[in-house]
Design a protein around this motif. Structure first.
Motif, PDB file in Angstrom:
ATOM      1  N   GLU A 115       0.836  -1.205   0.000  1.00  0.00           N
ATOM      2  CA  GLU A 115       0.000   0.000   0.000  1.00  0.00           C
ATOM      3  C   GLU A 115       0.867   1.250   0.000  1.00  0.00           C
ATOM      4  O   GLU A 115       0.571   2.237  -0.686  1.00  0.00           O
ATOM      5  CB  GLU A 115      -0.928  -0.018   1.205  1.00  0.00           C
ATOM      6  CG  GLU A 115      -2.021  -1.084   1.134  1.00  0.00           C
ATOM      7  CD  GLU A 115      -2.781  -1.244   2.435  1.00  0.00           C
ATOM      8  OE1 GLU A 115      -3.850  -1.869   2.419  1.00  0.00           O
ATOM      9  OE2 GLU A 115      -2.289  -0.755   3.482  1.00  0.00           O
ATOM     10  N   ALA A 116       1.969   1.209   0.776  1.00  0.00           N
ATOM     11  CA  ALA A 116       2.872   2.364   0.825  1.00  0.00           C
ATOM     12  C   ALA A 116       3.579   2.564  -0.517  1.00  0.00           C
ATOM     13  O   ALA A 116       3.757   3.697  -0.979  1.00  0.00           O
ATOM     14  CB  ALA A 116       3.891   2.171   1.947  1.00  0.00           C
ATOM     15  N   LEU A 117       3.984   1.473  -1.147  1.00  0.00           N
ATOM     16  CA  LEU A 117       4.614   1.571  -2.463  1.00  0.00           C
ATOM     17  C   LEU A 117       3.634   2.149  -3.487  1.00  0.00           C
ATOM     18  O   LEU A 117       4.008   2.979  -4.329  1.00  0.00           O
ATOM     19  CB  LEU A 117       5.093   0.196  -2.923  1.00  0.00           C
ATOM     20  CG  LEU A 117       6.257  -0.426  -2.145  1.00  0.00           C
ATOM     21  CD1 LEU A 117       6.494  -1.860  -2.616  1.00  0.00           C
ATOM     22  CD2 LEU A 117       7.534   0.391  -2.300  1.00  0.00           C
ATOM     23  N   ASN A 118       2.395   1.715  -3.404  1.00  0.00           N
ATOM     24  CA  ASN A 118       1.367   2.230  -4.309  1.00  0.00           C
ATOM     25  C   ASN A 118       1.180   3.729  -4.116  1.00  0.00           C
ATOM     26  O   ASN A 118       1.086   4.496  -5.086  1.00  0.00           O
ATOM     27  CB  ASN A 118       0.052   1.495  -4.058  1.00  0.00           C
ATOM     28  CG  ASN A 118      -1.050   1.955  -4.973  1.00  0.00           C
ATOM     29  OD1 ASN A 118      -0.987   1.773  -6.188  1.00  0.00           O
ATOM     30  ND2 ASN A 118      -2.083   2.582  -4.400  1.00  0.00           N
ATOM     31  N   HIS A 119       1.138   4.148  -2.851  1.00  0.00           N
ATOM     32  CA  HIS A 119       0.981   5.576  -2.547  1.00  0.00           C
ATOM     33  C   HIS A 119       2.164   6.377  -3.083  1.00  0.00           C
ATOM     34  O   HIS A 119       1.975   7.426  -3.728  1.00  0.00           O
ATOM     35  CB  HIS A 119       0.842   5.759  -1.041  1.00  0.00           C
ATOM     36  CG  HIS A 119       0.743   7.190  -0.612  1.00  0.00           C
ATOM     37  ND1 HIS A 119      -0.348   7.980  -0.897  1.00  0.00           N
ATOM     38  CD2 HIS A 119       1.622   7.974   0.081  1.00  0.00           C
ATOM     39  CE1 HIS A 119      -0.154   9.199  -0.399  1.00  0.00           C
ATOM     40  NE2 HIS A 119       1.037   9.217   0.191  1.00  0.00           N
ATOM     41  N   GLN A 120       3.369   5.896  -2.833  1.00  0.00           N
ATOM     42  CA  GLN A 120       4.565   6.619  -3.277  1.00  0.00           C
ATOM     43  C   GLN A 120       4.675   6.636  -4.805  1.00  0.00           C
ATOM     44  O   GLN A 120       5.102   7.633  -5.386  1.00  0.00           O
ATOM     45  CB  GLN A 120       5.813   5.981  -2.661  1.00  0.00           C
ATOM     46  CG  GLN A 120       5.958   6.222  -1.172  1.00  0.00           C
ATOM     47  CD  GLN A 120       6.120   7.684  -0.833  1.00  0.00           C
ATOM     48  OE1 GLN A 120       6.655   8.461  -1.635  1.00  0.00           O
ATOM     49  NE2 GLN A 120       5.663   8.070   0.351  1.00  0.00           N
ATOM     50  N   ALA A 121       4.280   5.546  -5.441  1.00  0.00           N
ATOM     51  CA  ALA A 121       4.312   5.525  -6.905  1.00  0.00           C
ATOM     52  C   ALA A 121       3.370   6.566  -7.478  1.00  0.00           C
ATOM     53  O   ALA A 121       3.681   7.228  -8.481  1.00  0.00           O
ATOM     54  CB  ALA A 121       3.954   4.132  -7.415  1.00  0.00           C
TER      55      ALA A 121
ATOM     56  N   ARG B  36       4.955   3.923 -12.243  1.00  0.00           N
ATOM     57  CA  ARG B  36       4.295   2.632 -12.094  1.00  0.00           C
ATOM     58  C   ARG B  36       5.366   1.643 -11.674  1.00  0.00           C
ATOM     59  O   ARG B  36       6.357   1.430 -12.397  1.00  0.00           O
ATOM     60  CB  ARG B  36       3.619   2.204 -13.390  1.00  0.00           C
ATOM     61  CG  ARG B  36       2.756   0.941 -13.244  1.00  0.00           C
ATOM     62  CD  ARG B  36       1.805   0.831 -14.424  1.00  0.00           C
ATOM     63  NE  ARG B  36       1.115  -0.459 -14.465  1.00  0.00           N
ATOM     64  CZ  ARG B  36       0.056  -0.773 -13.732  1.00  0.00           C
ATOM     65  NH1 ARG B  36      -0.437   0.118 -12.876  1.00  0.00           N
ATOM     66  NH2 ARG B  36      -0.519  -1.954 -13.844  1.00  0.00           N
ATOM     67  N   HIS B  37       5.200   1.050 -10.518  1.00  0.00           N
ATOM     68  CA  HIS B  37       6.232   0.215  -9.907  1.00  0.00           C
ATOM     69  C   HIS B  37       5.827  -1.255  -9.993  1.00  0.00           C
ATOM     70  O   HIS B  37       4.711  -1.636  -9.617  1.00  0.00           O
ATOM     71  CB  HIS B  37       6.429   0.629  -8.441  1.00  0.00           C
ATOM     72  CG  HIS B  37       7.514  -0.125  -7.737  1.00  0.00           C
ATOM     73  ND1 HIS B  37       8.849   0.103  -7.963  1.00  0.00           N
ATOM     74  CD2 HIS B  37       7.451  -1.128  -6.812  1.00  0.00           C
ATOM     75  CE1 HIS B  37       9.565  -0.705  -7.204  1.00  0.00           C
ATOM     76  NE2 HIS B  37       8.742  -1.461  -6.497  1.00  0.00           N
ATOM     77  N   LYS B  38       6.730  -2.092 -10.494  1.00  0.00           N
ATOM     78  CA  LYS B  38       6.459  -3.521 -10.593  1.00  0.00           C
ATOM     79  C   LYS B  38       6.734  -4.216  -9.262  1.00  0.00           C
ATOM     80  O   LYS B  38       7.724  -3.900  -8.581  1.00  0.00           O
ATOM     81  CB  LYS B  38       7.327  -4.162 -11.678  1.00  0.00           C
ATOM     82  CG  LYS B  38       6.988  -3.741 -13.096  1.00  0.00           C
ATOM     83  CD  LYS B  38       7.842  -4.512 -14.097  1.00  0.00           C
ATOM     84  CE  LYS B  38       7.469  -4.165 -15.533  1.00  0.00           C
ATOM     85  NZ  LYS B  38       8.252  -4.964 -16.511  1.00  0.00           N
ATOM     86  N   VAL B  39       5.886  -5.176  -8.920  1.00  0.00           N
ATOM     87  CA  VAL B  39       6.110  -5.952  -7.708  1.00  0.00           C
ATOM     88  C   VAL B  39       6.033  -7.442  -8.019  1.00  0.00           C
ATOM     89  O   VAL B  39       5.249  -7.888  -8.860  1.00  0.00           O
ATOM     90  CB  VAL B  39       5.109  -5.601  -6.579  1.00  0.00           C
ATOM     91  CG1 VAL B  39       5.286  -4.146  -6.147  1.00  0.00           C
ATOM     92  CG2 VAL B  39       3.676  -5.855  -7.016  1.00  0.00           C
TER      93      VAL B  39
END
Length: 363
Positions: free
Chosen positions: A109-115, A121-124
């Motif tokens: 969720e934090a990565l999504n917010h920061q992206a 768009r960040h791959k996970v």
């Protein structure tokens, strides 16, 4: 620059490039992409650049500062964060890495917010614990729900794949049967989301034997490989694979002799504790010729894992800044000022490349 400064780590970039090319070809022949892992050599940017020049789409490490240093050096590649991120570093993970390995929804969720904030768009890759008991989802329903949430709700993230790690904590072997469990997980997720995932990341060097033996499960299409490239020793020394087509001397640790004397082999007086709080044991072999080199445990951590190139040298032990060698049976007559060379294993290279006392030079 003092060319005679010791201790010194000499890195042969041509030999490193040979190893990278060799592993890439073997993996590519089986439809497997290699993410080149640089954490074993503390992310030395000159080494990272060799992975990029060889054509690795992703360069991988567990430390963000290594990614930043490589980028500042001018390494042209995308980067993968392979230690599951701290919540506190979410902004930097998105800023520095194109893809990260994850196992916690709060971090996702934090990565999504920061992206979103960074207009990226960040791959996970969601990690699955197959029994090694380090990182990853253990409960398959939790894994599925995390995948569905990333796919359908966290719009700044791309569910790029799933992965696993084997052999680093629990010493679980990356057998074809074990890796097929990962394939079952990816097929479960793909059925629910209605598309094929980009990555099925089947582990690290410990999974490379499946490539060498030609029995990697078909869906595994990515490996994160470091040790098998930079040292190429573990697969030979621990598992008995023939690695003769690889250079095992990419890294040479050199140390200067600072004392040579004949001394008793058994300490004289009441034995208590050494500098690290251990109660050591000694064997009385009489008076032996001993050499001390200007290198210690702060530089390599494990004296028993240093590998002298002079096979007649016996490493007796080390304190923080001194390493004691038995040179009694050496053909070479060691004197003060001589330089002793060592090969490294994974456990020692991560310390040697991280030590401010060790000068790194490239040839």
């Amino acid at each position: 620059m003092n060319k005679n400064k010791y201790p010194k780590l000499v890195v042969d970039l041509k030999k490193l490039r040979h190893n990278i090319d060799h592993v890439l070809i073997k993996c590519q022949d089986q439809g497997i992409e290699v993410a080149g892992v640089i954490k074993g050599c503390t992310g030395l940017p000159e080494c990272a650049n060799q992975f990029a020049l060889a054509g690795c789409r992703y360069i991988a490490t567990s430390r963000l500062e290594q990614i930043e240093e490589a980028r500042n050096f001018g390494v042209q590649s995308d980067f993968m964060m392979i230690r599951i991120p701290m919540l506190s570093e979410a902004a930097d993970v998105v800023r520095l890495a194109e893809v990260s390995l994850n196992s916690e929804m709060k971090v996702l969720e934090a990565l999504n917010h920061q992206a979103g904030l960074q207009d990226r768009r960040h791959k996970v890759i969601l990690m699955v614990d197959l029994g090694d008991l380090r990182e990853g989802y253990w409960d398959k329903e939790e894994l599925l729900q995390a995948a569905l949430r990333v796919e359908n709700e966290l719009y700044n993230l791309e569910l790029a794949g799933i992965g696993t790690n084997l052999g680093c904590y629990g010493a679980i072997a990356a057998t074809p049967e074990k890796l097929n469990e990962l394939v079952e997980c990816v097929e479960m997720i793909e059925e629910k989301i209605g598309r094929e995932l980009e990555f099925v990341s089947g582990g690290s060097t410990t999974s490379y034997p499946r490539v060498l033996e030609g029995n990697m499960p078909r869906r595994i299409n990515q490996l994160r490989i470091g040790e098998a490239i930079i040292l190429a020793k573990d697969l030979q020394d621990l598992w008995g694979f023939d690695m003769s087509d690889m250079h095992q001397d990419v890294f040479t640790l050199q140390a200067e002799v600072i004392e040579v004397k004949e001394k008793p082999s058994y300490p004289v007086g009441q034995i208590e504790f050494d500098a690290f709080g251990n109660h050591p044991a000694f064997e009385d072999q009489g008076v032996h010729k001993r050499a001390i080199i200007g290198l210690g445990k702060v530089d390599f951590a494990f004296a028993d894992m240093l590998l002298p190139r002079d096979e007649d040298i016996k490493i007796l032990g080390a304190s923080s800044d001194h390493t004691i060698l038995d040179v009694q049976n050496c053909k070479h007559d060691y004197k003060v000022g001589d330089v002793v060379e060592f090969d490294l294993c994974y456990a020692t290279i991560v310390y040697a490349t991280n030590s401010q006392n060790v000068d790194v030079v490239y040839i």
